[in-house]
Design a protein around this motif. Sequence first.
Motif, PDB file in Angstrom:
ATOM      1  N   ALA A  53      -5.602   3.274  -4.594  1.00 44.54           N
ATOM      2  CA  ALA A  53      -4.135   3.256  -4.563  1.00 44.54           C
ATOM      3  C   ALA A  53      -3.589   4.520  -3.912  1.00 44.54           C
ATOM      4  O   ALA A  53      -2.625   4.468  -3.133  1.00 44.54           O
ATOM      5  N   ALA A  54      -4.201   5.656  -4.203  1.00 45.08           N
ATOM      6  CA  ALA A  54      -3.769   6.906  -3.580  1.00 45.08           C
ATOM      7  C   ALA A  54      -4.011   6.865  -2.073  1.00 45.08           C
ATOM      8  O   ALA A  54      -3.179   7.341  -1.289  1.00 45.08           O
ATOM      9  N   ALA A  55      -5.130   6.296  -1.660  1.00 42.34           N
ATOM     10  CA  ALA A  55      -5.435   6.193  -0.232  1.00 42.34           C
ATOM     11  C   ALA A  55      -4.412   5.307   0.479  1.00 42.34           C
ATOM     12  O   ALA A  55      -3.952   5.635   1.575  1.00 42.34           O
ATOM     13  N   VAL A  56      -4.047   4.202  -0.156  1.00 39.95           N
ATOM     14  CA  VAL A  56      -3.039   3.315   0.441  1.00 39.95           C
ATOM     15  C   VAL A  56      -1.694   4.035   0.532  1.00 39.95           C
ATOM     16  O   VAL A  56      -1.003   3.955   1.559  1.00 39.95           O
ATOM     17  N   ALA A  57      -1.328   4.762  -0.509  1.00 37.81           N
ATOM     18  CA  ALA A  57      -0.063   5.502  -0.476  1.00 37.81           C
ATOM     19  C   ALA A  57      -0.082   6.572   0.614  1.00 37.81           C
ATOM     20  O   ALA A  57       0.931   6.800   1.284  1.00 37.81           O
ATOM     21  N   LEU A  58      -1.228   7.205   0.812  1.00 35.56           N
ATOM     22  CA  LEU A  58      -1.331   8.191   1.887  1.00 35.56           C
ATOM     23  C   LEU A  58      -1.212   7.538   3.256  1.00 35.56           C
ATOM     24  O   LEU A  58      -0.600   8.093   4.169  1.00 35.56           O
ATOM     25  N   LEU A  59      -1.817   6.371   3.405  1.00 38.31           N
ATOM     26  CA  LEU A  59      -1.711   5.651   4.682  1.00 38.31           C
ATOM     27  C   LEU A  59      -0.269   5.240   4.978  1.00 38.31           C
ATOM     28  O   LEU A  59       0.128   5.152   6.138  1.00 38.31           O
ATOM     29  N   LEU A  60       0.490   4.994   3.920  1.00 45.52           N
ATOM     30  CA  LEU A  60       1.900   4.635   4.083  1.00 45.52           C
ATOM     31  C   LEU A  60       2.801   5.860   4.211  1.00 45.52           C
ATOM     32  O   LEU A  60       4.021   5.739   4.211  1.00 45.52           O
ATOM     33  N   ARG A  61       2.179   7.042   4.279  1.00 44.68           N
ATOM     34  CA  ARG A  61       2.899   8.316   4.433  1.00 44.68           C
ATOM     35  C   ARG A  61       3.859   8.607   3.283  1.00 44.68           C
ATOM     36  O   ARG A  61       4.960   9.115   3.477  1.00 44.68           O
ATOM     37  N   ALA A  62       3.433   8.283   2.073  1.00 48.24           N
ATOM     38  CA  ALA A  62       4.256   8.550   0.895  1.00 48.24           C
ATOM     39  C   ALA A  62       4.213  10.043   0.562  1.00 48.24           C
ATOM     40  O   ALA A  62       3.238  10.734   0.872  1.00 48.24           O
ATOM     41  N   PRO A  63       5.236  10.554  -0.087  1.00 43.17           N
ATOM     42  CA  PRO A  63       5.214  11.953  -0.536  1.00 43.17           C
ATOM     43  C   PRO A  63       4.114  12.172  -1.579  1.00 43.17           C
ATOM     44  O   PRO A  63       3.644  11.231  -2.223  1.00 43.17           O
ATOM     45  N   VAL A  86       4.501  10.774  -5.088  1.00 49.32           N
ATOM     46  CA  VAL A  86       4.376   9.319  -5.103  1.00 49.32           C
ATOM     47  C   VAL A  86       2.903   8.923  -5.039  1.00 49.32           C
ATOM     48  O   VAL A  86       2.466   7.986  -5.720  1.00 49.32           O
ATOM     49  N   VAL A  87       2.116   9.636  -4.255  1.00 48.56           N
ATOM     50  CA  VAL A  87       0.679   9.367  -4.161  1.00 48.56           C
ATOM     51  C   VAL A  87       0.025   9.569  -5.526  1.00 48.56           C
ATOM     52  O   VAL A  87      -0.733   8.713  -6.008  1.00 48.56           O
ATOM     53  N   VAL A  88       0.318  10.687  -6.160  1.00 44.60           N
ATOM     54  CA  VAL A  88      -0.253  10.967  -7.480  1.00 44.60           C
ATOM     55  C   VAL A  88       0.236   9.947  -8.502  1.00 44.60           C
ATOM     56  O   VAL A  88      -0.545   9.430  -9.311  1.00 44.60           O
ATOM     57  N   GLY A  89       1.517   9.631  -8.462  1.00 45.76           N
ATOM     58  CA  GLY A  89       2.055   8.643  -9.394  1.00 45.76           C
ATOM     59  C   GLY A  89       1.436   7.270  -9.218  1.00 45.76           C
ATOM     60  O   GLY A  89       1.139   6.580 -10.198  1.00 45.76           O
ATOM     61  N   ALA A  90       1.222   6.852  -7.983  1.00 43.95           N
ATOM     62  CA  ALA A  90       0.578   5.555  -7.732  1.00 43.95           C
ATOM     63  C   ALA A  90      -0.843   5.542  -8.275  1.00 43.95           C
ATOM     64  O   ALA A  90      -1.279   4.561  -8.896  1.00 43.95           O
ATOM     65  N   ALA A  91      -1.570   6.628  -8.053  1.00 43.28           N
ATOM     66  CA  ALA A  91      -2.944   6.702  -8.554  1.00 43.28           C
ATOM     67  C   ALA A  91      -2.979   6.648 -10.083  1.00 43.28           C
ATOM     68  O   ALA A  91      -3.792   5.933 -10.675  1.00 43.28           O
ATOM     69  N   LEU A 100     -18.069   1.832 -10.506  1.00 40.07           N
ATOM     70  CA  LEU A 100     -16.777   1.425  -9.966  1.00 40.07           C
ATOM     71  C   LEU A 100     -15.931   1.011 -11.158  1.00 40.07           C
ATOM     72  O   LEU A 100     -16.191   0.000 -11.796  1.00 40.07           O
ATOM     73  N   ASP A 101     -14.923   1.811 -11.464  1.00 41.72           N
ATOM     74  CA  ASP A 101     -14.075   1.531 -12.618  1.00 41.72           C
ATOM     75  C   ASP A 101     -12.626   1.832 -12.256  1.00 41.72           C
ATOM     76  O   ASP A 101     -12.254   1.778 -11.087  1.00 41.72           O
ATOM     77  N   ALA A 102     -11.833   2.141 -13.249  1.00 39.67           N
ATOM     78  CA  ALA A 102     -10.406   2.371 -13.027  1.00 39.67           C
ATOM     79  C   ALA A 102     -10.147   3.567 -12.115  1.00 39.67           C
ATOM     80  O   ALA A 102      -9.165   3.582 -11.363  1.00 39.67           O
ATOM     81  N   ARG A 103     -11.025   4.551 -12.155  1.00 38.01           N
ATOM     82  CA  ARG A 103     -10.851   5.708 -11.278  1.00 38.01           C
ATOM     83  C   ARG A 103     -10.938   5.308  -9.815  1.00 38.01           C
ATOM     84  O   ARG A 103     -10.201   5.830  -8.973  1.00 38.01           O
ATOM     85  N   SER A 104     -11.822   4.379  -9.511  1.00 36.15           N
ATOM     86  CA  SER A 104     -11.960   3.901  -8.133  1.00 36.15           C
ATOM     87  C   SER A 104     -10.694   3.182  -7.679  1.00 36.15           C
ATOM     88  O   SER A 104     -10.249   3.352  -6.537  1.00 36.15           O
ATOM     89  N   ALA A 105     -10.117   2.394  -8.557  1.00 37.08           N
ATOM     90  CA  ALA A 105      -8.873   1.700  -8.222  1.00 37.08           C
ATOM     91  C   ALA A 105      -7.745   2.701  -8.000  1.00 37.08           C
ATOM     92  O   ALA A 105      -6.922   2.543  -7.087  1.00 37.08           O
ATOM     93  N   GLY A 106      -7.681   3.741  -8.818  1.00 39.49           N
ATOM     94  CA  GLY A 106      -6.669   4.776  -8.644  1.00 39.49           C
ATOM     95  C   GLY A 106      -6.824   5.519  -7.329  1.00 39.49           C
ATOM     96  O   GLY A 106      -5.837   5.815  -6.647  1.00 39.49           O
ATOM     97  N   LEU A 107      -8.066   5.812  -6.957  1.00 35.00           N
ATOM     98  CA  LEU A 107      -8.312   6.477  -5.683  1.00 35.00           C
ATOM     99  C   LEU A 107      -7.921   5.573  -4.520  1.00 35.00           C
ATOM    100  O   LEU A 107      -7.330   6.037  -3.532  1.00 35.00           O
TER     101      LEU A 107
END
Length: 103
Positions: free
Chosen positions: A73-83, A86-91, A64-71
């Motif tokens: 963040a991407a999951a949260v952005a997807l749940l918020l229906r981001a484009p 934006v999902v990739v940028g957040a990750a 569990l490292d920075a990649r997990s945190a990025g994933l």
Amino acid sequence: MSTWIAIGITAFGCYAMKLLGLSVPAGFLERPVVRRLAALLPIALLAALTAIQTFGAADRALVLDARSAGLAAAAVALLLRAPFLVVVGAAVLVTAVVRALTG
């Protein structure tokens, strides 16, 4: 084995697989089970690749490292229906910040 021989064998293998796929009878491809499998298989393969690349290490350990945190963040952005961008940028942003903070 030289690199070019490996590339040639791989190219031939890809061509042979493509040819094999084209030679499958149309009746076989019309079956409901085959259609459902063809629809779900890419999703399963992408999910497995994401999990291995995110949580895997060279010695087959779970990390569990920075990649997990990025994933996450991407999951949260997807749940918020981001484009998608934006999902990739957040990750990317979350992964970079966690890596900067943890070294």
